[in-house]
Write an enzyme that holds these catalytic residues in place. Structure first.
Site: not given
Ligand SMILES: C[S@@+](CC[C@H](N)C(=O)[O-])C[C@H]1O[C@@H](n2cnc3c(N)ncnc32)[C@H](O)[C@@H]1O
Length: 503
Positions: A450, A496
């Site tokens: 992320c 992400e």
């Protein structure tokens, strides 16, 4: 990294600033068809330049209709609340469609920078795949949108500190910086990513604090007791609250305070929140794990459960779980597809949390091996495996850097191993990279991040650089093949990124 940065030749700067078009194929991932209509076509022919700030600023200057203030912002508190919204959810003024364009452009920029580092280290492009376009060697898929755009968070952590009116018993999020001494705690019930239930529990915690004779703990060295509140919810609406408390020198009184807060949420005004469970953690540090200071259950169910990918998943108060459940499902499907596992493969799930990635693929693999630091998360993974009748998984508690080298040694060299790594923001320890690189049976690696900056960038570079005996990186380098951005965090710049490497 700073050194590497300086060695980037000038011509590669064009990679970082040009954001024209895209060259990914929509619909390659089969579940993509399930996304809201129209999303799959969002970025065809998109032109998006610059960083978030510039994009948002431009949009705002143009006075587009997406910059409207939410109707629930009152005229008096509007400025504080808007300022908080701009810090916590800086994309909130844009439509979701515009947000995705901004995020896709940012992810593309990150990949371009990453590829230019790898190419530089290799001199020629020996460890990047055959060019898919003039600007990226890997195949960049369209961004997968979050199925839920507002109120998607299943976990929120609220601070306690002085509000804009000076009241030290204000529950919300921080605005300002400690360095500048202008930190203010602002109620956060207007933020688009926070569900109403979380705001409701935060508001009742504030009511509780304001009637408590004990002071809040604003700064550790100044004393005080009441600290953060974490709220976790699941798709069924079950709500777990966790109160963090600095015990200072309390002994008997501590027990009394626990009883008072428990009564408040069971029979007092806080009963309106309908908590499924209330935990209490005595904590003298910024963050304590369950092992460092146990989570004490004051009442209710000890766990929260989630249904995902046909699994019932148990989540303990200390365990990590992706904060957007519907988005997590998209993420895990993406990871599953990219791993390409089959019944002969061993799946290594490194930094596995509650084990969902490995367990969701268990029926397609010969064995799942999970490694996770937090004991509670590993206990959850074992429970989830047993409850769902999964018998081909094993989970190891501890630091991956200590466990992985020994675990790999015990495996036959012949069997194919697919590794999935999903580290925390700090990235993976060097020894994990070394173990993966040097274990030749690992041909496929899926890296979920992320925050592909700092240590994670270094991780990727060390996976892809030429063999380096001095660094004990001996195995063949990995090649970045595909990248899929998956948006779990609408209204924020975070995203992400799932990367597929093979060798
Ligand atoms: C981003 S989460 C991913 C969890 C899981 N893959 C999921 O999707 O729910 C990262 C996980 O890595 C764990 N972790 C952090 N440092 C670790 C280490 N050195 N060794 C093993 N696990 C670690 C954290 O406790 C956390 O559960």
């Amino acid at each position: 990294m700073a050194g590497l940065k300086r060695r980037v030749p000038l011509h590669s700067l064009r990679y970082f600033i040009s954001m024209v078009g895209l060259f990914s194929k929509p619909g390659l991932l089969p579940w993509y068809a399930r996304n809201p209509p129209g999303w799959s076509q969002l970025f065809l022919g998109t032109v998006c330049k610059g960083d978030f700030t510039r994009v948002i600023a431009t949009k705002c200057q143009k006075g587009q209709k997406s910059q409207k203030k939410p109707s629930h912002l009152g005229p008096l508190d509007g400025s504080w609340q808007e300022r908080l919204a701009d810090v916590v959810t800086p994309l909130w003024r844009l439509s979701y469609e515009e947000q995705l364009k901004v995020k896709f452009a940012a992810q593309k920029k990150i990949l371009q920078r990453l590829e230019s580092y790898i190419q530089m280290l290799n001199g020629v492009s020996v460890t990047t795949a055959v060019p898919k376009s003039e600007r990226l060697s890997c195949l960049l898929h369209p961004i997968i949108p979050s199925p839920v755009i507002n109120g998607y968070r299943n976990k929120s952590t609220f601070s306690v500190n002085r509000g804009p009116d000076g009241n030290p018993k204000t529950v919300g999020f921080y605005l300002g910086t400690w360095r500048d001494g202008n930190v203010v705690c602002v109620q956060s019930n207007h933020l688009k990513n926070i569900p109403e239930k979380h705001s409701q529990v935060a508001q009742y915690y504030e009511v509780f604090l304001r009637q408590s004779p004990l002071e809040p703990c604003l700064v550790f060295h100044e004393g005080g007791y009441w600290r953060e509140l974490t709220v976790r919810t699941n798709s069924q609406g079950h709500t777990m609250a966790i109160i963090t408390f600095h015990p200072q020198k309390l002994s008997q009184e501590l027990h009394v305070q626990k009883e008072i807060v428990k009564e408040f949420f069971i029979r007092g005004p806080g009963a309106a929140c309908g908590l499924t469970s209330l935990y209490f953690q005595e904590s003298t540090m910024t963050r304590c794990s369950h092992q460092q200071s146990p989570y004490q259950l004051l009442f209710g169910e000890p766990y929260i459960f989630e249904e995902l990918l046909s699994l019932k998943i148990r989540i303990s108060p200390d365990a990590f779980f992706q904060i957007n459940t519907a988005g997590a499902e998209m993420l895990y499907r993406t990871v599953g597809e990219l791993t390409g596992v089959n019944s002969d493969t061993i799946l290594l799930d490194i930094c596995c949390g509650t084990g969902v990635i490995g367990l969701s693929l268990a029926q397609h693999t010969s064995r799942v091996l999970g490694i996770e630091l937090l004991e509670q998360a590993v206990e959850d993974a074992r429970w989830t495996a047993a409850f769902n009748g999964i018998t081909n998984s094993e989970f190891h508690t501890g630091q991956a850097e200590k466990i992985l080298p020994g675990l790999l040694k015990s495996k036959e060299d012949g069997q194919s191993i697919v590794a999935v790594v999903n580290p925390a923001r700090a990235g993976l320890h060097y020894k994990v990279i070394q173990a993966i690189r040097n274990f030749r049976a690992i041909h496929t690696l899926v890296f979920v991040s992320c925050k592909l900056h700092g240590e994670s960038t270094r991780n990727v570079i060390e996976l892809c650089c030429p063999p380096d005996p001095a660094k004990k990186l001996l195995g063949e380098p990995f090649v970045l093949q595909q990248a899929v951005p998956v948006d779990l965090f609408p209204h924020t710049p975070h995203c992400e990124l799932v990367l597929l490497f093979t060798r």
